[in-house]
Design an enzyme around this catalytic site. Structure first.
Site, PDB file in Angstrom:
ATOM      1  CG  ASP A 103      -2.384  -0.240   0.810  1.00 21.61           C
ATOM      2  OD1 ASP A 103      -2.640  -0.483  -0.380  1.00 21.61           O
ATOM      3  OD2 ASP A 103      -3.262  -0.195   1.691  1.00 21.61           O
ATOM      4  CG  ASP A 162      -8.086  -8.407  13.648  1.00 24.08           C
ATOM      5  OD1 ASP A 162      -8.975  -7.603  13.990  1.00 24.08           O
ATOM      6  OD2 ASP A 162      -6.929  -8.385  14.117  1.00 24.08           O
TER       7      ASP A 162
END
Length: 744
Positions: free
Chosen positions: A120, A264
C-alpha cells in the site's frame, strides 16, 4: 514454547472449575451485600461509581470463566495434497530490511505456494526486492479501507483455494502450511488461526529473567488460554496474521470486512455468523516483532480499542444473526475490555477523594467492610490465577492495566471524531526513534495524586484535624498500592522510551573460530562462542583476547554451512577469572557476502529463534497443579549454571566436532551441537578455556532435536564419568563466575 500450558489433567481441570464456581458465588454475594447495605446516601454518585467499577470487574471475571471453562488442544491432521495456496504479505511503511526477512522465510515454506506482497506504500524498493526474491508484487492505486482493502485487492489478484496471511514483520516457519492445511479436510472449516509469538523478548510487553530462564508477555494469556477456550466454543477468532483462510469462506462473506480498523475481529464475526467453523492450532508457527517501545504499544492498543467499538456498532455480537449463544458471549468478552480504562480511573481516584475530602463511597469503612472485601478479593484473585492456568500473573496484568488505562479512555472519545476514527495507524516496527515522555504523564499523575493524598491524610491526623485513623490507613494503603503499580510501569517505560537498537540481538550459542586480521603475526586460530547474533554483527565470549586486536575474521559454525565474516570491535567488557581474562566482545560486520547474510537471516528466524523460545519457561505451577497434577513442561533450571564454553568432541578417526556448553552442574552438562548422538554413547571431549583444556568423559543421557530440521541443532545431555571429579570442580569454579558476568 508450544505446550507449556498443560490442561490435559482432568483432576486438575475439575478442581479449577470448582474454584471458579466458588469464586463466582462469593463475588455475587459480595456485590449483593454492597448493593443492599453499603451505599453512602450522601455521596450517591461516588458510591455508584465504585460499585459499577466493581461490577464491571465481576462481569469480566464471569465472562473469562465462561470462555476458558474448557480448553481445546488440537492435533494437526496430515496435510492435504495438491491444493493451491497464496501467501499474502500486506505492507505499507515497513522497511525493506524487515520485509526481506519475511520474504526469505516465505520462500522456505515447504508446501507449494506463491508469495504475494501487497504494498500500500507503492514503493519501488519493495518492488525490486520482490523481483530479486521471486515474489509477486502488487500495489493498488488507492488506499481505501486500509489493511482490509489491501487484502481484498490481493484476493482479486489471486485464484488460490487457500490464503495464508502474515503481517510484514511476521516470519513464518517452513512447516506453517503443512501444520495447518490438514484441518480443511472438514469442509465447514473457514480458517485456521495460530498464535502470534514475538522474538524480541526485550520489548515493552515482555518481562524476562535470563538467570531463571522465565519469560512473561502481556499476550500469553490470550493466545495460550483464551483462544483455546474460545476454540472449544467454536469462537476462536482471526487476529489478522499467522492464519490460513479458505477462499470460499471469504467469498461467502464478501471479502475481508471493512468499516473498522480491526478488520480481523469484524471478519471473524461475519465468518461465524455464516455458519463456518474456526480452528485454533496452538503451536508457534510464525514469529514477529512486538511493539518495542511505549509509542508503538500505545498506537497498537489504541487502534484495537477504537476498532472494538466500531465493530460493536456495525456487527454487534449480541444482535447479529447466525451466531450461537457461546459465540456471542465470547465476542462480547473480547469487545468490552476497553471499559477497563474507566474502571481503573475509579479505582485510582477513590483513595485520594477519601483522603482529601473525607468522603467515602460506602456508608462506613470498618472491620465489617474488610471482613466482606478481603475474602472476596482473595478468592476471586485465586480463582482467576487458577483459570489462567499459570500464565496470567495478576500483579503483572495490573501493572499493564496501569500502563493502558489512559489509552483505553481515549478509545471512548476517538470514535466520535470522524477523521480520527477512520485512520488506520500502522504499528511502527524496527525503527530507531525517540518519543515523547508525555506518554507516561497519566502514570505520573496517579503517583502524584496518590502520594499527595497520603501526605495530606497523615498530616491531618497528626494535626488532630481528623480522627478516623482506620479510614486513613486503609485508603493510604490502597493509594500506596496504586502508586506502586504506576511507579513500576513508569520505571519500565522509561527504559523503553528510546529503543537504542534497531535490530534485536538474537540470543544464541554458536561455535566460532576467529583469527586476528589486524596483525599478520597473530593469525593463530582461536575458538570462541557467539552469544548473540544479528545480520549485521555478533557478540562473542573470547578468552585471553589481545586488547590491541580490533579486527577479526570469524567463521560462524552454523548448521549446514560455515559463514565467514570480517568484523570490527565496537564494544568490549572484561573480567578476570582464575588467571584468564574473559571478554564479551561486540563486533560489527565489515564484510559479509550477500548470500551469506541471507543464509544467516534464514538461520536466525527459523532455528535460533526456536532455540531461544525453548530455553525459557513461560508459566508457573499453580497451587492446584502442585498438589493434584504434574507439570512436566516447566523445567527446573536452578541447579545448573549458565555458561558458554566451547567444546570439541573426539570422534575417533573423524577428528573433533565443535559444540557449546549451555549449562553445567557437578554431575553433567547440556551440550548444543550440530550433530546427533545415540543415548548411552560414551564421549570423550575437551572444554576449551583459552589455552587451557579440561579433558572430560561421560555418557549421553538424552539427545533431542532443538530446532527444526531445516537447520538441525541438537541438545545433548551428558552425565560425567565419575573419575572426572577434579576437572569438573575446577570447571565449575570458573562457570559460577562466568554466569554472573554473562547475566550482567
Amino acid at each position: 514454547m508450544e505446550g507449556y500450558v498443560d490442561f490435559s489433567n482432568r483432576r486438575v481441570e475439575n478442581a479449577r472449575r470448582a474454584i471458579a464456581v466458588v469464586a463466582t458465588a462469593v463475588t455475587l454475594y459480595y456485590l449483593y451485600w454492597r448493593y443492599t447495605g453499603t451505599f453512602n446516601l450522601r455521596a450517591l454518585f461516588f458510591s455508584w461509581s465504585l460499585f459499577l467499577a466493581e461490577a464491571f470487574g465481576a462481569l469480566s471475571a464471569f465472562l473469562f470463566y465462561f470462555t476458558v471453562w474448557r480448553l481445546r488442544q488440537r492435533t494437526p491432521l496430515p496435510p492435504l495434497s495438491g491444493r493451491t495456496v497464496d501467501v499474502f504479505i500486506p505492507t505499507k511503511n515497513e522497511t525493506v530490511v524487515i520485509l526481506r526477512k519475511t520474504l526469505l522465510a516465505c520462500n522456505d515454506l515447504r508446501y507449494p505456494h506463491r508469495t504475494l506482497v501487497l504494498d500500500d506504500g507503492n514503493r519501488p524498493e519493495v518492488k525490486a526486492l520482490c523481483e530479486e526474491l521471486g515474489c509477486v508484487y502488487h500495489a493498488r492505486k488507492s488506499g481505501e479501507h486500509a489493511k482490509a482493502g489491501n487484502l481484498n485487492y490481493g484476493l482479486a489478484q489471486s485464484d488460490a483455494e487457500f490464503i495464508a496471511i502474515f503481517d510484514a514483520d511476521h516470519i513464518p516457519l517452513p512447516n506453517f502450511i503443512d501444520r495447518t492445511i490438514g484441518y480443511f479436510v472438514d469442509e465447514k472449516v473457514g480458517f485456521v488461526q495460530t498464535p502470534q509469538e514475538f522474538y524480541n523478548i526485550d520489548s515493552i510487553q515482555h518481562r524476562s529473567n535470563a538467570k531463571t530462564r522465565k519469560i512473561w508477555a502481556e499476550q500469553y494469556l490470550f493466545f495460550s488460554v483464551i483462544q483455546p477456550g474460545r476454540d472449544a466454543w467454536n469462537a476462536a477468532y482471526f487476529v489478522g496474521s499467522c492464519a490460513l483462510i479458505r477462499r470460499k469462506t471469504l467469498e461467502d462473506i464478501g471479502g475481508f470486512a471493512t468499516g473498522s480498523v480491526t478488520e480481523d475481529m469484524h471478519t471473524s464475526i461475519k465468518i461465524h455468523a455464516r455458519g463456518w467453523s474456526s480452528v485454533y492450532h496452538n503451536e508457534n508457527l510464525a514469529l514477529g516483532i512486538a511493539a518495542e517501545t511505549l509509542e508503538p504499544f500505545s498506537i497498537q492498543r489504541q487502534r484495537w480499542g477504537v476498532g472494538n467499538w466500531q465493530v460493536f456498532v456495525r456487527a454487534n455480537p449480541l444482535f447479529i444473526r447466525g451466531l450461537t449463544l457461546p459465540q456471542r458471549i465470547c465476542y462480547l468478552s473480547s469487545m468490552i475490555y476497553p471499559l477497563e480504562g474507566l474502571q481503573k480511573v475509579v479505582f485510582y481516584i477513590t483513595p485520594p477523594i477519601a483522603l482529601f475530602l473525607d468522603v467515602l463511597p460506602m456508608r462506613a469503612l470498618d472491620i465489617s467492610y474488610l471482613a466482606h472485601f478481603i475474602p472476596y478479593f482473595l478468592i476471586s484473585t485465586y480463582g482467576f490465577n487458577e483459570m489462567a492456568r499459570g500464565v496470567g500473573g495478576h500483579i503483572l496484568l495490573e501493572q499493564y492495566s496501569m500502563a493502558k488505562y489512559f489509552m483505553y479512555l481515549k478509545t471512548m472519545i476517538i470514535p466520535f471524531i470522524p477523521k480520527k476514527s477512520k485512520v488506520f495507524s500502522v504499528t511502527p516496527k524496527g525503527k530507531r526513534k525517540s518519543i515523547s515522555k508525555m506518554l507516561i504523564i497519566p502514570q505520573y499523575a496517579v503517583i502524584l495524586l496518590s502520594l499527595t493524598s497520603i501526605t495530606w491524610g497523615l498530616a491531618e491526623l497528626l494535626l488532630n484535624l481528623r480522627y478516623d485513623s482506620f479510614i486513613v490507613s486503609v485508603n493510604s494503603f490502597w493509594a500506596l498500592y496504586n502508586s506502586g503499580l504506576a511507579l513500576t510501569i513508569v520505571s519500565f517505560d522509561y527504559r523503553k522510551l528510546f529503543q537504542r537498537r534497531v535490530e534485536y540481538r538474537m540470543l544464541d550459542s554458536v561455535v566460532t573460530y576467529y583469527r586476528d586480521i589486524g596483525f599478520v603475526d597473530h593469525r593463530r586460530e582461536e575458538i570462541a562462542v557467539a552469544i548473540n547474533i544479528t545480520e549485521n554483527g555478533i557478540a562473542m565470549i573470547m578468552v585471553d583476547k589481545d586488547p590491541a586486536c580490533n579486527e577479526f575474521e570469524v567463521d560462524l559454525m552454523l548448521p549446514l554451512k560455515t559463514v565467514r565474516v570480517k568484523c570490527r570491535v565496537v564494544r568490549e567488557r572484561t573480567i578476570n577469572i582464575d588467571q584468564h581474562s574473559f571478554s564479551e566482545v561486540g563486533m560489527h560486520f565489515i564484510d559479509i557476502a550477500a548470500t551469506d547474510k541471507d543464509f544467516l537471516s534464514r538461520y536466525l528466524y527459523s532455528s535460533a529463534v526456536l532455540k531461544l523460545m525453548r530455553d525459557y519457561s513461560h508459566g508457573y505451577q499453580t497451587y492446584i497443579e502442585r498438589h493434584f497434577g504434574n507439570r512436566t513442561n516447566l523445567q527446573a533450571r536452578a541447579a545448573r549454571t549458565l555458561t558458554y564454553f566451547p567444546v570439541e568432541v573426539a570422534l575417533d578417526s573423524n577428528g573433533k566436532y565443535p559444540g557449546v556448553i549451555k549449562d553445567v552442574s557437578e554431575t553433567g552438562l547440556l551440550l548444543e551441537i550440530n550433530r546427533r548422538f545415540i543415548s548411552g554413547q560414551y564421549l570423550t571431549f575437551e572444554v576449551v578455556v583459552g589455552i587451557r583444556r579440561f579433558a572430560l568423559k561421560g555418557y549421553v543421557a538424552r539427545d533431542h532435536l532443538h530446532a527444526r530440521d531445516i537447520f538441525p541443532v541438537f541438545l545433548v545431555g551428558i552425565q560425567f564419568d565419575k573419575n572426572a571429579s577434579s576437572e569438573v570442580e575446577n570447571l565449575m569454579n570458573i562457570a559460577h563466575r562466568m554466569e554472573d558476568f554473562i547475566l550482567q
